[in-house]
Enzyme design. Sequence first.
Site, PDB file in Angstrom:
ATOM      1  N   ASP A   1      -2.862  -0.496  12.584  1.00 43.26           N
ATOM      2  CA  ASP A   1      -3.421   0.509  11.664  1.00 43.26           C
ATOM      3  C   ASP A   1      -4.687   1.130  12.263  1.00 43.26           C
ATOM      4  O   ASP A   1      -5.241   2.057  11.688  1.00 43.26           O
ATOM      5  CB  ASP A   1      -3.703  -0.075  10.274  1.00 43.26           C
ATOM      6  CG  ASP A   1      -4.587  -1.313  10.286  1.00 43.26           C
ATOM      7  OD1 ASP A   1      -4.721  -1.969  11.346  1.00 43.26           O
ATOM      8  OD2 ASP A   1      -5.153  -1.629   9.223  1.00 43.26           O
TER       9      ASP A   1
ATOM     10  N   GLU B   1      -9.367 -12.880   2.479  1.00 43.53           N
ATOM     11  CA  GLU B   1     -10.185 -11.967   1.696  1.00 43.53           C
ATOM     12  C   GLU B   1     -10.132 -12.240   0.182  1.00 43.53           C
ATOM     13  O   GLU B   1      -9.750 -11.376  -0.597  1.00 43.53           O
ATOM     14  CB  GLU B   1      -9.751 -10.521   1.984  1.00 43.53           C
ATOM     15  CG  GLU B   1      -9.943 -10.151   3.446  1.00 43.53           C
ATOM     16  CD  GLU B   1      -9.508  -8.722   3.769  1.00 43.53           C
ATOM     17  OE1 GLU B   1     -10.184  -8.087   4.574  1.00 43.53           O
ATOM     18  OE2 GLU B   1      -8.490  -8.252   3.216  1.00 43.53           O
TER      19      GLU B   1
ATOM     20  N   ASP C   1       0.429  -7.234  -3.002  1.00 42.68           N
ATOM     21  CA  ASP C   1      -0.997  -6.982  -2.771  1.00 42.68           C
ATOM     22  C   ASP C   1      -1.569  -6.314  -4.011  1.00 42.68           C
ATOM     23  O   ASP C   1      -0.862  -6.120  -5.004  1.00 42.68           O
ATOM     24  CB  ASP C   1      -1.207  -6.133  -1.497  1.00 42.68           C
ATOM     25  CG  ASP C   1      -2.491  -6.540  -0.777  1.00 42.68           C
ATOM     26  OD1 ASP C   1      -3.557  -6.470  -1.399  1.00 42.68           O
ATOM     27  OD2 ASP C   1      -2.409  -6.939   0.404  1.00 42.68           O
TER      28      ASP C   1
ATOM     29  N   ARG D   1       0.855  -1.205   0.000  1.00 39.06           N
ATOM     30  CA  ARG D   1       0.000   0.000   0.000  1.00 39.06           C
ATOM     31  C   ARG D   1       0.883   1.245   0.000  1.00 39.06           C
ATOM     32  O   ARG D   1       0.609   2.218  -0.679  1.00 39.06           O
ATOM     33  CB  ARG D   1      -0.934  -0.013   1.200  1.00 39.06           C
ATOM     34  CG  ARG D   1      -2.203  -0.820   1.009  1.00 39.06           C
ATOM     35  CD  ARG D   1      -1.949  -2.248   0.552  1.00 39.06           C
ATOM     36  NE  ARG D   1      -3.141  -3.058   0.412  1.00 39.06           N
ATOM     37  CZ  ARG D   1      -3.604  -3.891   1.348  1.00 39.06           C
ATOM     38  NH1 ARG D   1      -2.958  -4.056   2.498  1.00 39.06           N
ATOM     39  NH2 ARG D   1      -4.690  -4.589   1.128  1.00 39.06           N
TER      40      ARG D   1
ATOM     41  N   TYR E   1      -3.884  -4.840  15.700  1.00 46.89           N
ATOM     42  CA  TYR E   1      -3.895  -4.093  14.445  1.00 46.89           C
ATOM     43  C   TYR E   1      -3.443  -2.653  14.673  1.00 46.89           C
ATOM     44  O   TYR E   1      -4.212  -1.807  15.115  1.00 46.89           O
ATOM     45  CB  TYR E   1      -5.274  -4.203  13.769  1.00 46.89           C
ATOM     46  CG  TYR E   1      -5.294  -5.382  12.818  1.00 46.89           C
ATOM     47  CD1 TYR E   1      -4.801  -6.624  13.235  1.00 46.89           C
ATOM     48  CD2 TYR E   1      -5.730  -5.259  11.508  1.00 46.89           C
ATOM     49  CE1 TYR E   1      -4.765  -7.701  12.361  1.00 46.89           C
ATOM     50  CE2 TYR E   1      -5.693  -6.337  10.633  1.00 46.89           C
ATOM     51  CZ  TYR E   1      -5.205  -7.560  11.067  1.00 46.89           C
ATOM     52  OH  TYR E   1      -5.152  -8.619  10.203  1.00 46.89           O
TER      53      TYR E   1
ATOM     54  N   HIS F   1      -6.043 -10.714  -3.191  1.00 47.61           N
ATOM     55  CA  HIS F   1      -5.104  -9.591  -3.085  1.00 47.61           C
ATOM     56  C   HIS F   1      -3.992  -9.716  -4.134  1.00 47.61           C
ATOM     57  O   HIS F   1      -2.809  -9.529  -3.839  1.00 47.61           O
ATOM     58  CB  HIS F   1      -4.527  -9.500  -1.669  1.00 47.61           C
ATOM     59  CG  HIS F   1      -5.527  -8.979  -0.671  1.00 47.61           C
ATOM     60  ND1 HIS F   1      -5.997  -7.689  -0.711  1.00 47.61           N
ATOM     61  CD2 HIS F   1      -6.140  -9.574   0.387  1.00 47.61           C
ATOM     62  CE1 HIS F   1      -6.870  -7.516   0.299  1.00 47.61           C
ATOM     63  NE2 HIS F   1      -6.987  -8.650   0.962  1.00 47.61           N
TER      64      HIS F   1
HETATM   65  C1  ACM Z   1      -5.982  -9.090   6.949  1.00 47.69           C
HETATM   66  O1  ACM Z   1      -5.968  -8.159   7.775  1.00 47.69           O
HETATM   67  N1  ACM Z   1      -6.720  -9.000   5.854  1.00 47.69           N
HETATM   68  C2  ACM Z   1      -5.200 -10.286   7.142  1.00 47.69           C
END
Ligand code: ACM
Length: 755
Positions: free
Chosen positions: A422, A329, A193, A164, A420, A266
């Site tokens: 973020d 995902e 990704d 990213r 996390y 991804h």
């Molecule tokens: C993730 O946060 N999609 C592994």
Amino acid sequence: MQFKTPVLGLFLIVLFGCSDSENLNVNTQIIPEPQTLITIEGLYSMASQPKIYFDEGFKIAGGFLLDYINGEKTVEEKENAAIRFLTDHTIKNPEAYKLEINEQGVTIKSNSDHGAFYAVQSLRQLLPVDFESGQFEKEIKLPFVNIEDAPAFEYRGMHLDVSRHFYSVTEIKKYIDAMAMLKLNKFHWHLTDDQGWRLEIKKYPKLQQVASKRDKTLLGHYSDQPHQFDEQVYGGFYTQEEAKEVVAYAQSKFITVIPEIELPGHSQAAVAAYPYLGCGNPEVNVATKWGVFETIYCTKEETFKFLADVMDEVIEVFPSQYIHIGGDEAPKSRWKSCEDCQNRIKTEALAGEEELQSYFVSRIESYLNKKGRQIIGWDEILEGGLAPNATVMSWRGFEGGLEAAKAGHQVIMSPNSNCYFDYYQSENESEPIAIGGFLPLQKVFEFNPIPEELKGNEDDFIIGGQANVWTEYMASWDKVEYMVFPRILAMSEALWSAKADRNYDKFLTKIEPYFQRLDQLDINYANHLFDIKDSIYFHENNTIIKLHTEANNKKIRYTIDGSIPTIKSELYIDSITVKGSKVINAIAFSGEETIGNLYTKTFNAHKAQGKPISLSVEPHKAYNTGGKQALNNGVAGSNTRYGDKEWLGFFGDDVSVTIDLKQTTAVTELKTRCFNGNGQWIYLPKSIEVTLDSGQSFTQKISPNSNTKAEDIVMPLSGNTRFLKIKITNFGEIPVGSQGEGSRAWLFLDELTVN
Ligand code: ACM
Ligand code: ZN
């Protein structure tokens, strides 16, 4: 000086009996907390450029210390050296060590260079902080200590997403340095990704020419509509030489680099470079915004050939036992309408697309196993059947990890509820933009990779934990550091010190001094130690507010008339009591100066405020910080962030709320707010129904929309009632074509205001 009674404690203030009766403050604060640390009265005086004894077996640890302390190596004078490294075979764990400081100087014992390296990282924190920037002091006073230390978990990871946003090799090395200082030992490098492929693969030059670049990048937050872009090409990749340089550098700090090559999802950047890798050869671009994309690898044979070639080069660069293959995902919509994929399902006799994903991952696993490597995958790899030897990295919660451990698979816990980085670390509206969520320092500190539900020796399968740093909203290295520090300190405690004598208050006393170290190392960090936090209570018709900062010894001043507090404002003592609607502003002072951010909160009085409330279902643990009282404490949550303690999140459930107004009361209106954020799987409820004591009910149907924000819902009521029964019906299943399709929707609820 003689040994006296050992005292266990945070830090020792030694009254040093020297001729000038000088008081010396010497601290023994170490992060992560050692398993046992005994301080003994006394100081060892060490001259500058101390002699350090070590042999080849301690080449890395000894060499590091030599540089760090500007010492002089000796291979003969074991007895006379100020610092000596000794092999101790009674210490079994290669990461464990003993560190003793007494009148003979400093003795480090371990059975390996690795453990000795960690002893050095502890010693580093007993030295003056100026050493971090190479300002060596003439005479160093070290406290007498006896430390015995070993990690609680063998896997202590930090992840970094370089797709990213991309960071230089120098920045990556700085990350590795910080990890080593905190005794973290696995660097999970998220290299591919949708928004960019970042590792050179010689056999596929378009991965460099095409997949490493995107045409533009989303500006602002994903939820800001309409989407706007910066219109600048953005890109970068690491050559294999550079990646090898990172691997070698990490090895020299006892850190293993685990590369992640994402599949089957991804993967839009790779498909943009080589369209044949997607179902029906799609023409797609390297993604320019964030999220989950429908374009994933097709399960045709050519894809497996490509991935085998890629993995061949990856294993040449990365000696790690583990290769991370992603697995999270991956929407299955393209597979559903692809002839190749449907044929694959038939020829392999698979039950459907879930099993096709499992087939995909298992094929890659089998290829890597043949090459002597093991795979790690995100917890979605459990769906459709787990590949036989896979290690699971549990991110959507602890549940996936639990299931895998029970099935006898190794697990790394990395639940977004605690790991996390973020997510926002403060509820303050001035906090720089982040993806969402709320993960304050304390929640990281309280992370325990081993859930209580595990029985017998199932916990043996949990090899450790990891913090994840997804970088959608981290365009600069400064921002990465801001999001990582100081939460990484808490993570190192959670993963290393679980068996030590530790608690959050003790941890907090170590952070302010540690900030000086970060300053010397030129590491950016978030400082929320001086932010004001509250707890809210009700007594009769009064609201009672208690305030505190995480840092001790700070004074708080406040106002209740909406003005900004000054040094002349009321000093907070132990609580604030208010009646009716009020705005409270407060700020911390260090002496005459304000520090930290302004706390400002509006309390809206209403008929249900502070009254007994019950819920038919518990909110999800990740979104229940404020508890059920958050629904009627008179305080509204953020307009844009559903992760704060005023919002409660329910995953898929209908919710019934009962409020007891304590006496029959005339009611005219219910006002509430629900969060809408379909990109984050959050939907407005279908309807709200309010029933009064009389049995009379009022229903409001709610139409879905695609805004991302808090939506006001106002319902007229009429009647007299003591109890209000409020039924909120969840949106239900997320529609096909939307993020999270087929899953249950989240429902986020804020204040239930009754007038
Ligand atoms: C993730 O946060 N999609 C592994
Ligand atoms: Zn296909």
